[in-house]
Motif scaffolding. Structure first.
Motif, PDB file in Angstrom:
ATOM      1  N   ALA A  74       1.043  -1.106   0.511  1.00 22.39           N
ATOM      2  CA  ALA A  74      -0.323   0.090   0.036  1.00 22.39           C
ATOM      3  C   ALA A  74       1.168   1.516  -0.124  1.00 22.39           C
ATOM      4  O   ALA A  74       2.124   1.157   0.504  1.00 22.39           O
ATOM      5  CB  ALA A  74      -1.722   0.213   1.077  1.00 22.39           C
ATOM      6  N   ASP A  75      -0.006   2.252  -0.741  1.00 23.44           N
ATOM      7  CA  ASP A  75       0.981   3.789  -0.148  1.00 23.44           C
ATOM      8  C   ASP A  75       0.264   4.633  -0.122  1.00 23.44           C
ATOM      9  O   ASP A  75      -0.748   4.701   0.411  1.00 23.44           O
ATOM     10  CB  ASP A  75       1.026   3.707  -2.140  1.00 23.44           C
ATOM     11  N   LEU A  76       1.247   4.857   0.985  1.00 27.75           N
ATOM     12  CA  LEU A  76       0.266   5.758   1.892  1.00 27.75           C
ATOM     13  C   LEU A  76       0.842   7.103   1.978  1.00 27.75           C
ATOM     14  O   LEU A  76       2.281   7.398   2.347  1.00 27.75           O
ATOM     15  CB  LEU A  76       0.750   5.814   3.927  1.00 27.75           C
ATOM     16  N   SER A  77       0.231   8.439   1.458  1.00 25.80           N
ATOM     17  CA  SER A  77       0.565   9.678   1.240  1.00 25.80           C
ATOM     18  C   SER A  77       0.209  10.435   1.643  1.00 25.80           C
ATOM     19  O   SER A  77      -1.407  10.955   2.050  1.00 25.80           O
ATOM     20  CB  SER A  77       0.452  10.156  -0.858  1.00 25.80           C
ATOM     21  N   ILE A  78       0.986  11.729   2.319  1.00 22.91           N
ATOM     22  CA  ILE A  78       0.036  12.753   2.491  1.00 22.91           C
ATOM     23  C   ILE A  78       0.618  14.668   2.100  1.00 22.91           C
ATOM     24  O   ILE A  78       1.684  14.232   1.867  1.00 22.91           O
ATOM     25  CB  ILE A  78       0.910  12.899   3.820  1.00 22.91           C
ATOM     26  N   SER A 121      -6.285  15.339   2.638  1.00 19.29           N
ATOM     27  CA  SER A 121      -4.690  16.011   2.050  1.00 19.29           C
ATOM     28  C   SER A 121      -3.891  14.203   2.064  1.00 19.29           C
ATOM     29  O   SER A 121      -2.775  14.714   2.405  1.00 19.29           O
ATOM     30  CB  SER A 121      -4.885  17.117   2.142  1.00 19.29           C
ATOM     31  N   THR A 122      -4.903  13.502   2.495  1.00 17.84           N
ATOM     32  CA  THR A 122      -4.256  11.973   3.148  1.00 17.84           C
ATOM     33  C   THR A 122      -4.764  11.309   1.832  1.00 17.84           C
ATOM     34  O   THR A 122      -5.704  10.581   1.838  1.00 17.84           O
ATOM     35  CB  THR A 122      -4.452  11.447   4.350  1.00 17.84           C
ATOM     36  N   GLU A 123      -3.997  10.435   1.164  1.00 14.92           N
ATOM     37  CA  GLU A 123      -4.156   8.852   1.031  1.00 14.92           C
ATOM     38  C   GLU A 123      -3.912   8.045   1.365  1.00 14.92           C
ATOM     39  O   GLU A 123      -2.525   7.708   0.926  1.00 14.92           O
ATOM     40  CB  GLU A 123      -3.817   8.873  -0.896  1.00 14.92           C
ATOM     41  N   LEU A 124      -4.561   6.287   1.104  1.00 19.01           N
ATOM     42  CA  LEU A 124      -4.317   5.261   0.875  1.00 19.01           C
ATOM     43  C   LEU A 124      -4.737   4.922   0.225  1.00 19.01           C
ATOM     44  O   LEU A 124      -5.986   4.472  -0.777  1.00 19.01           O
ATOM     45  CB  LEU A 124      -4.963   4.550   2.531  1.00 19.01           C
ATOM     46  N   GLN A 125      -3.925   3.899  -0.792  1.00 13.56           N
ATOM     47  CA  GLN A 125      -4.366   3.636  -1.723  1.00 13.56           C
ATOM     48  C   GLN A 125      -2.672   2.348  -2.384  1.00 13.56           C
ATOM     49  O   GLN A 125      -2.073   1.875  -2.248  1.00 13.56           O
ATOM     50  CB  GLN A 125      -3.564   4.576  -3.191  1.00 13.56           C
ATOM     51  N   ALA A 126      -3.109   1.631  -3.697  1.00 23.25           N
ATOM     52  CA  ALA A 126      -2.669   0.610  -4.036  1.00 23.25           C
ATOM     53  C   ALA A 126      -1.237   0.305  -5.158  1.00 23.25           C
ATOM     54  O   ALA A 126      -1.099   2.622  -5.737  1.00 23.25           O
ATOM     55  CB  ALA A 126      -3.059   0.121  -5.578  1.00 23.25           C
ATOM     56  N   PRO A 127      -0.441   0.159  -4.727  1.00 24.09           N
ATOM     57  CA  PRO A 127       0.935   1.546  -5.424  1.00 24.09           C
ATOM     58  C   PRO A 127       0.715   0.654  -6.877  1.00 24.09           C
ATOM     59  O   PRO A 127       0.480   0.085  -7.542  1.00 24.09           O
ATOM     60  CB  PRO A 127       2.545   0.407  -4.875  1.00 24.09           C
ATOM     61  N   ASP A 128       1.666   1.978  -7.439  1.00 23.03           N
ATOM     62  CA  ASP A 128       1.648   1.961  -8.908  1.00 23.03           C
ATOM     63  C   ASP A 128       2.750   0.976  -9.248  1.00 23.03           C
ATOM     64  O   ASP A 128       3.869   1.223  -8.611  1.00 23.03           O
ATOM     65  CB  ASP A 128       1.331   2.943  -9.635  1.00 23.03           C
ATOM     66  N   ALA A 129       2.924   1.283 -10.363  1.00 21.94           N
ATOM     67  CA  ALA A 129       4.665   0.336 -11.737  1.00 21.94           C
ATOM     68  C   ALA A 129       5.163   1.515 -11.979  1.00 21.94           C
ATOM     69  O   ALA A 129       6.261   1.182 -12.487  1.00 21.94           O
ATOM     70  CB  ALA A 129       4.136  -0.584 -11.885  1.00 21.94           C
ATOM     71  N   ARG A 130       4.380   2.813 -12.488  1.00 22.71           N
ATOM     72  CA  ARG A 130       5.444   3.729 -12.517  1.00 22.71           C
ATOM     73  C   ARG A 130       6.722   4.226 -12.096  1.00 22.71           C
ATOM     74  O   ARG A 130       7.245   3.569 -10.937  1.00 22.71           O
ATOM     75  CB  ARG A 130       4.815   5.035 -12.396  1.00 22.71           C
ATOM     76  N   ALA A 131       8.056   4.251 -13.225  1.00 22.13           N
ATOM     77  CA  ALA A 131       9.476   4.460 -12.990  1.00 22.13           C
ATOM     78  C   ALA A 131       9.741   5.788 -11.764  1.00 22.13           C
ATOM     79  O   ALA A 131       8.886   6.544 -11.421  1.00 22.13           O
ATOM     80  CB  ALA A 131      10.103   4.619 -13.886  1.00 22.13           C
ATOM     81  N   ARG A 134      -3.609  -2.565   3.366  1.00 22.06           N
ATOM     82  CA  ARG A 134      -4.529  -2.421   2.424  1.00 22.06           C
ATOM     83  C   ARG A 134      -6.102  -1.678   3.808  1.00 22.06           C
ATOM     84  O   ARG A 134      -6.517  -1.307   2.759  1.00 22.06           O
ATOM     85  CB  ARG A 134      -4.817  -3.196   1.480  1.00 22.06           C
ATOM     86  N   ASP A 135      -6.075  -2.053   4.703  1.00 27.45           N
ATOM     87  CA  ASP A 135      -7.038  -1.560   5.539  1.00 27.45           C
ATOM     88  C   ASP A 135      -7.322  -0.324   5.714  1.00 27.45           C
ATOM     89  O   ASP A 135      -6.416   0.508   6.282  1.00 27.45           O
ATOM     90  CB  ASP A 135      -7.056  -2.330   6.839  1.00 27.45           C
ATOM     91  N   GLU A 136      -8.341   0.440   4.710  1.00 32.33           N
ATOM     92  CA  GLU A 136      -8.359   1.981   4.693  1.00 32.33           C
ATOM     93  C   GLU A 136      -8.926   2.379   6.253  1.00 32.33           C
ATOM     94  O   GLU A 136      -8.527   3.859   7.069  1.00 32.33           O
ATOM     95  CB  GLU A 136      -9.185   2.235   3.437  1.00 32.33           C
ATOM     96  N   ARG A 137     -10.411   1.975   6.470  1.00 32.72           N
ATOM     97  CA  ARG A 137     -10.616   2.182   7.508  1.00 32.72           C
ATOM     98  C   ARG A 137      -9.926   1.907   8.794  1.00 32.72           C
ATOM     99  O   ARG A 137      -9.707   3.305  10.106  1.00 32.72           O
ATOM    100  CB  ARG A 137     -12.065   0.864   7.961  1.00 32.72           C
ATOM    101  N   PHE A 138      -9.652   1.167   9.238  1.00 32.43           N
ATOM    102  CA  PHE A 138      -8.439   1.060  10.314  1.00 32.43           C
ATOM    103  C   PHE A 138      -7.437   2.221  10.379  1.00 32.43           C
ATOM    104  O   PHE A 138      -7.349   2.351  11.631  1.00 32.43           O
ATOM    105  CB  PHE A 138      -7.451  -0.611  10.737  1.00 32.43           C
ATOM    106  N   PHE A 139      -6.995   2.475   8.857  1.00 29.48           N
ATOM    107  CA  PHE A 139      -6.029   4.144   8.625  1.00 29.48           C
ATOM    108  C   PHE A 139      -6.378   5.203   9.429  1.00 29.48           C
ATOM    109  O   PHE A 139      -6.524   5.626  10.511  1.00 29.48           O
ATOM    110  CB  PHE A 139      -5.530   3.918   8.073  1.00 29.48           C
ATOM    111  N   TYR A 140      -8.372   5.763   8.670  1.00 28.77           N
ATOM    112  CA  TYR A 140      -8.319   6.511   8.945  1.00 28.77           C
ATOM    113  C   TYR A 140      -9.015   6.622  10.454  1.00 28.77           C
ATOM    114  O   TYR A 140      -9.312   8.152  10.612  1.00 28.77           O
ATOM    115  CB  TYR A 140      -9.504   7.057   7.354  1.00 28.77           C
ATOM    116  N   ASP A 141      -9.977   5.901  10.962  1.00 28.59           N
ATOM    117  CA  ASP A 141     -10.502   5.706  12.113  1.00 28.59           C
ATOM    118  C   ASP A 141      -9.279   6.201  13.210  1.00 28.59           C
ATOM    119  O   ASP A 141      -9.993   6.645  14.413  1.00 28.59           O
ATOM    120  CB  ASP A 141     -10.853   4.505  12.521  1.00 28.59           C
ATOM    121  N   ASN A 142      -7.780   5.799  12.260  1.00 33.44           N
ATOM    122  CA  ASN A 142      -6.725   6.068  14.022  1.00 33.44           C
ATOM    123  C   ASN A 142      -6.323   7.743  13.238  1.00 33.44           C
ATOM    124  O   ASN A 142      -5.458   7.845  14.016  1.00 33.44           O
ATOM    125  CB  ASN A 142      -5.747   5.250  13.569  1.00 33.44           C
ATOM    126  N   LEU A 143      -6.786   8.099  12.426  1.00 29.55           N
ATOM    127  CA  LEU A 143      -6.274   9.792  11.443  1.00 29.55           C
ATOM    128  C   LEU A 143      -5.454   9.782  12.826  1.00 29.55           C
ATOM    129  O   LEU A 143      -4.426  11.353  12.917  1.00 29.55           O
ATOM    130  CB  LEU A 143      -6.717  10.147  10.855  1.00 29.55           C
TER     131      LEU A 143
END
Length: 734
Positions: free
Chosen positions: A408-412, A433-443, A720-729
């Motif tokens: 997972a990618d965790l961005s801020i 302004s915070t994102e949790l998403q699948a990692p991409d394969a870009r260089a 990858r668990d979005e709810r656990f992350f955002y519930d504890n932001l």
């Protein structure tokens, strides 16, 4: 002649005053705080012997030990939902022996059972609180009972009234009204003392049958805050006790005092049946809603500097480097990535595997080693990175990897986080302004890659136990373990564990439970007593991310303490979705009892397809359904349901049913259990991702037995668990 009229005039205001006084007293009583819910001697919330409709607080966990001759009860009660209570227990019966003396010696008989209670509706000003419950579900059925109970409080008094079939209502005050629908409801089939195959069944055929008994009583909050008085009308007359162990009852009225010196301790003393004393101790906590303990041993988070201050510091360092080493050796934008890597590990708990960039975004690949909540590690890492790079990057991304697999990618956003710290940005804006998403394969351009030791390992102490068997109530083993891993590549590694026995009492283990199935688990005695030094696990593994949402792992070797073989697992877990689906397939062979390198003759192919789903309601539930073939060759399904609290505490239960009959399965009828897992971070003075886990499985049988795989992809991809992350932001600022 006027005197009666005068009396009438005086009587009217007097009646009005008395009515007003009665009304005010009634309101005052209603306004008083009701007595707190406390445990009965069966562990659940109740009076003394009987349950009430009251519930403990959501997330509550309690242990109750009680003695009322000849019964000693040891109960563990969980409150996974505000409306649901479950208990499991062992009952020691002092005047009955467990088994033949050559097997169990002088050990008393032990009975085990599970209860549950469901609140049907909550109390209102006019309507009482009502609950439905079942006692001794899936046990021997000796104490089985079904009941409906209502509660209403008036000031310091909480009153209950209930109706029960079975053990709680054994007095049988009136015939079962359901008998008007079907004659089968009129009588309840007695449980035969020798019918062991009935043990562990849900007992549905006996539910709601037999005469109905009335029970109830009151709890009174005395003027002393710590002291409660309980008075109870018992619905049981004790003339039909299990195993013909009938007791004398002089009166159905039980009276007791409960002393509550703190919210975590209850002490009860009672006089029951007019013939016996009862004493109980309850220890209570609420791990599901308890905030984490203070962390005085954690390093303090860095103070995030303004970008201008960082630029000035870096310019000064660069100028010093230029004057000392000559022009062109450093620039104003140089960063000591080795120092950043070390500080990320020390302060943010993030072990770095790679630092890279793409445009205005800085990526840190690695994994969290210390903080339970990813948001806390993200906040600390953002401070470190901002102080090291100034305004070079607008976004910081922590890419979580597990054994070489991007999870997972965790961005801020840097500016939003700085605003949140100084109070100019709200949590809602930070959330956007915070994102949790699948990692991409870009260089990406690699900036730094630290050297990594291919070997890792450590010592720990292992503990194994069996409860409630005929050989002894507790059979245990304490062992010293060393677990090590050797990484050939990021996603290819060897792992193993060596275990040395420190102390155990499994020499008492003499009873081999009968089994009509291949002995895939019931040879536990031989596995635990044959050798003092064991090799529970030694295997080779390869893992990979096969597609953006598809993961795979393959393994071969000594997979667990009883089985060796080869196998693999696939998991499809779409990012941002509540569901996932996986499958594992394994070909295994039974190991020798000494847990060294030898193998026995038994071979089996076993595997399961599993569907996972997170019910993201107000109270979060994660469920899984696994369908496939088990170690004994039986085919069936396992259902697992768990409540997950915001702080990571988990309370769950599981049950397995296969095509093996209850007769062939033996005592227990089918595999089942209750478990809970508590993050140690809630109690320790230093942050940790460690957990204390407890699993209660009433019996070890051969039916419904799964292979104990060391790695499971659903757990490995938990970031990858979005709810656990955002519930504890909110932890991002700590």
């Amino acid at each position: 002649m006027t005197q009666p009229c005068t009396r009438a005039r005086l009587a009217r205001p007097a009646r009005f005053a008395l009515s007003a006084l009665a009304l005010s007293l009634s309101c005052a009583l209603h306004a008083q705080e009701a007595p707190p819910p406390t445990s009965n001697e069966w562990g659940g919330i109740g009076l003394l012997q009987t349950p009430t409709a009251r519930m403990a607080d959501d997330g509550d966990l309690s242990f109750t030990a009680s003695h009322n001759s000849p019964y000693s009860r040891y109960n563990l009660t969980l409150q996974p939902f505000p409306w649901f209570e479950t208990s499991f227990r062992y009952i020691n019966v002092a005047n009955i022996r467990y088994n033949r003396p050559e097997i169990s010696g002088n050990q008393n008989y032990k009975d085990k059972s599970i209860d549950f209670k469901v609140r049907l509706w909550q109390e209102s000003r006019l309507i009482p609180e009502v609950a439905f419950g079942v006692r001794d579900l899936g046990g021997t059925g000796f104490f089985s009972s079904e009941y409906v109970v209502a509660n209403k409080h008036w000031g310091p008094i909480d009153a209950s009234l209930g109706f029960a079939t079975g053990y709680i209502g054994n007095r049988g005050d009136f015939s079962n009204p359901l008998g008007a629908i079907d004659d089968r409801f009129k009588n309840r089939r007695p449980i035969a003392n020798s019918d062991i195959t009935q043990a562990g069944k849900f007992g549905l055929s006996n539910m709601f049958k037999g005469p109905v008994g009335i029970f109830g009583g009151i709890t009174y909050q005395t003027p002393m805050d710590e002291l409660l008085l309980k008075v109870e009308y018992d619905g049981n007359d004790y003339r039909r006790e299990p195993r013909d162990n009938n007791l004398r009852q002089r009166t159905p009225i039980n009276v007791g005092l409960v002393y509550v010196p703190s919210p975590n301790v209850e002490l009860t003393a009672a006089w029951e049946r007019g013939d016996a004393a009862m004493f109980s101790l309850t220890l209570r906590g609420n791990p599901g809603n308890t905030p984490a303990a203070p962390k005085p041993f954690d390093p303090p988070p860095q103070r995030m500097l303004p970008a201008t201050a960082v630029a000035e510091q870096r310019a000064a360092v660069a100028s010093s480097d230029v004057s000392g080493a000559g022009a062109g050796t450093a620039t104003a934008t140089s960063t000591d990535w080795a120092a950043v890597t070390a500080e990320l590990q020390r302060n943010a708990g993030f072990r770095v595997e790679r630092i890279s960039r793409r445009g205005d975004e800085l990526y840190i690949d690695g994994y969290q080693t210390r903080y339970l909540h990813a948001s806390k590690g993200l906040g600390r890492a953002t401070r470190i990175l901002a102080n090291a790079t100034g305004d070079d990057y607008d976004w910081f991304t922590l890419r979580t990897t597990r054994v070489g697999m991007p999870i997972a990618d965790l961005s801020i956003n840097r500016e939003a986080f700085a605003g949140y710290l100084d109070g100019t940005v709200s949590e809602d804006v930070l959330r956007r302004s915070t994102e949790l998403q699948a990692p991409d394969a870009r260089a990406r351009e690699t900036l730094y890659k630290p050297k990594r030791s291919p070997f890792g390992g450590g010592f720990n102490v292992g503990y194994r136990q069996n409860l409630g068997g005929p050989d002894g109530f507790i059979l245990y083993q304490v062992a010293a373990n060393y677990t090590g891993s050797l990484f050939l590549r990021d996603n290819i590694w060897l792992t193993g564990t060596v275990s040395a026995d420190i102390t155990n009492n499994y020499h008492k283990f003499k009873y081999n439970a009968p089994s009509r199935l291949p002995r895939v688990r019931t040879d536990i005695r031989q596995y635990l007593t044959t050798s003092d030094v064991m090799l529970p696990n030694l295997q080779a593994n390869i893992a990979g991310r096969l597609a953006p949402d598809l993961y795979g792992i393959a393994y071969a070797g000594y997979l667990e303490w009883m089985y060796a073989g080869v196998g693999g697992e696939l998991l499809y877990r779409p990012s941002g979705e509540r569901w996932a689906v996986g499958a594992n397939l394994n070909r295994v062979q039974q190991r020798d009892y000494d847990q060294h390198f030898g193998l026995r003759d038994y071979r089996i192919t076993t595997g399961h397809a599993t569907f996972y789903y997170a019910f993201d309601a107000q109270q979060r539930v994660i469920g899984s359904l696994s369908v496939g073939q088990y170690l004994a060759g039986d085919k069936g399904a396992t259902l697992d349901l768990a409540r997950v609290f915001d702080n990571g505490v988990t309370m769950g239960a599981y049950a397995t049913k296969t095509n093996v009959s209850a007769r062939d399965f033996g005592e227990g009828s089918f595999d089942k259990g209750i478990y809970f897992s508590i993050p140690l971070d809630g109690f320790l003075p230093r942050s940790t991702r460690g957990r204390a886990a407890f699993n209660w499985n009433p019996l070890i049988r051969d039916g419904g037995a799964m292979l104990g795989r060391k790695y499971g992809l659903y757990g490995m991809t938990g970031d990858r668990d979005e709810r656990f992350f955002y519930d504890n932001l909110r932890n991002v600022g700590e």
